[in-house]
Design a protein around this motif. Structure first.
Motif, PDB file in Angstrom:
ATOM      1  N   PRO A 275      -6.695   1.358 -17.884  1.00 39.40           N
ATOM      2  CA  PRO A 275      -6.669   0.044 -17.236  1.00 39.40           C
ATOM      3  C   PRO A 275      -7.750  -0.892 -17.755  1.00 39.40           C
TER       4      PRO A 275
ATOM      5  N   ASN B 150      -4.310  -5.944 -15.418  1.00 35.90           N
ATOM      6  CA  ASN B 150      -4.329  -5.579 -14.004  1.00 35.90           C
ATOM      7  C   ASN B 150      -3.048  -5.935 -13.268  1.00 35.90           C
TER       8      ASN B 150
ATOM      9  N   THR C 256      -0.668  -3.003 -13.863  1.00 31.71           N
ATOM     10  CA  THR C 256      -1.054  -1.787 -13.152  1.00 31.71           C
ATOM     11  C   THR C 256      -0.843  -1.959 -11.643  1.00 31.71           C
TER      12      THR C 256
ATOM     13  N   GLN D 197       1.475   0.291  -9.196  1.00 37.50           N
ATOM     14  CA  GLN D 197       0.965   0.818  -7.927  1.00 37.50           C
ATOM     15  C   GLN D 197       1.953   0.568  -6.802  1.00 37.50           C
TER      16      GLN D 197
ATOM     17  N   PHE E 195       2.009   6.485 -13.929  1.00 39.46           N
ATOM     18  CA  PHE E 195       0.984   6.055 -14.868  1.00 39.46           C
ATOM     19  C   PHE E 195       0.074   7.243 -15.131  1.00 39.46           C
TER      20      PHE E 195
ATOM     21  N   GLN F 293      -3.286   8.339 -16.798  1.00 41.63           N
ATOM     22  CA  GLN F 293      -4.536   7.781 -17.315  1.00 41.63           C
ATOM     23  C   GLN F 293      -5.148   8.749 -18.321  1.00 41.63           C
TER      24      GLN F 293
END
Length: 615
Positions: free
Chosen positions: A40, A45, A48, A52, A60, A62
């Protein structure tokens, strides 16, 4: 596929209207994208946040570095995780870090879509922080790249990016300014001038070439008594058809590294890998054949094809790849499976010469016996080839293998007899170090119920492996099968390059550039709650593999191996031999090891062995 409006309130009881980012994610999902690899940052943002809002059907993952996101997105497709790989990174440095992984996807023809954040539109052109001309930066790696500047562009840009990536098996990039991501989406463009209303229906693909071209190809192949086949990654999904046409032609089959699981590497008519890291039988197959059939491969080493003048047929889904490496007589554009089925039917009256396959079986058995002999030879302290033969003896039928770049690639190609049903891949054309762990992570997310073996040298482990082991530690409890075994061949040397310096340049190993610090990889694994063991005794290699498979958690095998172990190419030339000897005479710091391992390894690899079909 319309997704319900996210119900996050903005003011009072009013439902939250979808943003551009919501619509991008929704439209990507309609193309089959369910998983994003990324990292991220404020430049991305909005996207993302959209992910969410959809925790139930999208994931997602990471990773520790954006380069891994690109590698993993490519590997997602290679290991059958879905039709499209997806990477998600922020602006500026995020995009720069991503590049290497995207080039891996592009050069290996894997369809990947990258969503890349960008400086707000309102600030662009003003020297804002992290402001880079991303469309210019990414235009070389991407078959399609565009910046989304208006909400009305969402549908047609996402559709074009996904369709281009799939149609051309390439990378597509959407650059998303951070302020545009949060604007309200235009989900249905108007029927008006200056707007596009596009389709997300998949495109059909070419299937089989015209009948006349197939007959011409069959006629060329019928004329041969010693047919060789070279199969590449384009043959995935056509395993049965490859075996059928090989049987009909009585052909021997060599495989590009990216296609090792397409044919059963245990078969006597399969000569194994081809190229610099390949086998002597594969080289001889090409030298002695009188017909060549290339299917789904653009293996780049021109010196490993037959001498010019051997009639050849090539099959590829991409017409631009045909005749690219060898002067073929007939070029067939089509999917491998249906094209091979049609070709096999036209060869129904062909009777192959049995002596050709008998000879191939003899060469291959001798080679395999010689390689087992090399692997059994003493080394200081452990012979790295033995580590791979011990794994080969224990490799589960549903194994997945990810391979990094270096001498470990050669030992994989020569000692692991992968077979249909297994999955194995690597950075095949870019040949980038650092892809082994990212590939393994993507494979495990694609098939969490299958065991994974990641094969790395210590250089690759220090480059990306140490950090991405944190990713493994974070996610492994989500996987139905916890077996994720990382092999580190620890020789404290960038040994492949060291041997290249000797054989190509005739110079001794340059210690300042080649030597690596000795890291406790097993200890690092244990500090993360994983299984870790260091092996310095060759008799402990087999038990260490078994313990790792039984550990009930991911494991690291840190095996201390001999840096002098020689990877003998299948055509070790007189010039290369002279250069290597010259490097020793000029004071190579490992001259004792070279003499100790070089002669036995070269003899067992290059000298013929007859009557040894027991390996």
């Amino acid at each position: 596929m319309a997704h319900p409006d996210p119900q996050t309130p903005t003011t009072g009881d009013e439902p939250r209207r979808p943003t551009v980012a919501d619509h991008v994610v929704d439209r990507m999902a309609s193309w089959g994208v369910r998983r994003y690899y990324g990292y991220p940052g404020d430049g991305i943002n909005g996207v993302t946040a959209a992910l969410q809002r959809r925790p139930d059907d999208l994931q997602f993952v990471q990773v520790r570095h954006e380069e891994t996101a690109g590698f993993a997105a490519a590997a997602h497709v290679k290991y059958g995780g879905g039709p499209l790989g997806a990477a998600l990174v922020t602006s500026g440095p995020g995009a720069l870090h991503l590049l290497n992984g995207l080039y891996d996807a592009a050069l290996d023809h894997q369809p990947v879509v990258a969503l890349v954040g960008q400086t707000p539109l309102t600030a662009q052109g003003g020297g804002y922080y992290q402001e880079i001309d991303l469309t210019a930066l990414l235009s070389d790696v991407a078959g399609f790249v565009a910046q989304l500047d208006d909400p009305g562009q969402v549908r047609h840009l996402v559709d074009r990016a996904c369709r281009t990536a799939l149609a051309h098996r390439t990378v597509a990039v959407l650059v998303l300014p951070s302020d545009v991501q949060d604007e309200r989406a235009v989900t249905e463009p108007p029927r008006a001038h200056g707007h596009h209303r596009t389709s997300n229906a998949p495109s059909s693909r070419p299937t089989i070439p015209p009948a006349a071209d197939l007959e011409q190809a069959a006629e060329v192949l019928r004329g041969g008594e010693r047919v060789a086949m070279l199969v590449g990654q384009g043959c995935y999904g056509a395993e049965a058809e490859v075996a059928a046409v090989a049987e009909r032609l009585g052909a021997g089959v060599a495989t590009a590294l990216l296609a090792m699981p397409v044919v059963d590497q245990r078969e006597p008519w399969v000569t194994g890998a081809i190229g610099l890291l390949g086998t002597v039988p594969s080289r001889r197959l090409m030298e002695d054949c009188d017909r060549l059939l290339i299917v789904g491969s653009t293996m780049p080493y021109g010196e490993f094809y037959p001498p010019e003048g051997v009639p050849a047929v090539q099959i590829d889904i991409d017409a631009a790849q045909l005749g690219l490496r060898y002067p073929t007589q007939v070029n067939l554009t089509g999917d491998a499976a249906p094209t091979l089925r049609a070709l096999t039917a036209l060869l129904s009256d062909h009777t192959p010469e049995p002596g050709w396959r008998a000879g191939i079986a003899e060469w291959t058995a001798a080679w395999r016996a010689g390689q087992r002999e090399v692997a059994a030879q003493d080394a200081d302290p452990v012979n790295p080839q033995r580590v791979l033969t011990e794994l080969d003896d224990r490799l589960p039928d549903d194994a997945m293998v990810s391979v990094d770049c270096g001498t470990v690639t050669a030992w994989f190609a020569r000692h692991l007899h992968v077979r249909p049903g297994m999955l194995a891949s690597l950075s095949g054309t870019l040949l980038s170090m650092g892809g082994g762990l990212p590939y393994g992570i993507a494979a495990k997310f694609a098939h969490p119920d299958r065991p994974l073996f990641a094969l790395l040298g210590d250089g690759a482990m220090q480059m990306n492996g140490v950090t991405e082991l944190i990713t493994v530690a974070r996610y492994w409890r989500e996987w139905a099968d916890p077996r994720f075994v990382v092999l580190v061949l620890n020789n404290r040397d960038l040994s492949f390059v060291s041997w290249e310096q000797r054989s190509s340049e005739g110079t001794p190993k340059f210690d300042e550039s080649q030597l690596l610090p000795d890291v406790d990889y097993a200890g690092w694994a244990r500090s993360l709650g994983l299984h870790g063991v260091r092996v310095e005794d060759p008799e402990q290699v087999g038990p260490a593999w078994e313990a790792a498979l039984a550990a009930g958690r991911p494991a690291v095998l840190d095996v201390v191996v001999d840096p002098a172990e020689l990877m003998v190419p299948p055509h070790f030339t007189l010039e290369e031999a002279r250069n290597s000897i010259g490097a020793v005479l000029r004071g190579d710091t490992d001259w004792r090891g070279i003499l100790r391992r070089g002669l036995p390894a070269a003899a067992a690899t290059l000298l013929p062995r007859r009557g040894r079909a027991d390996a």
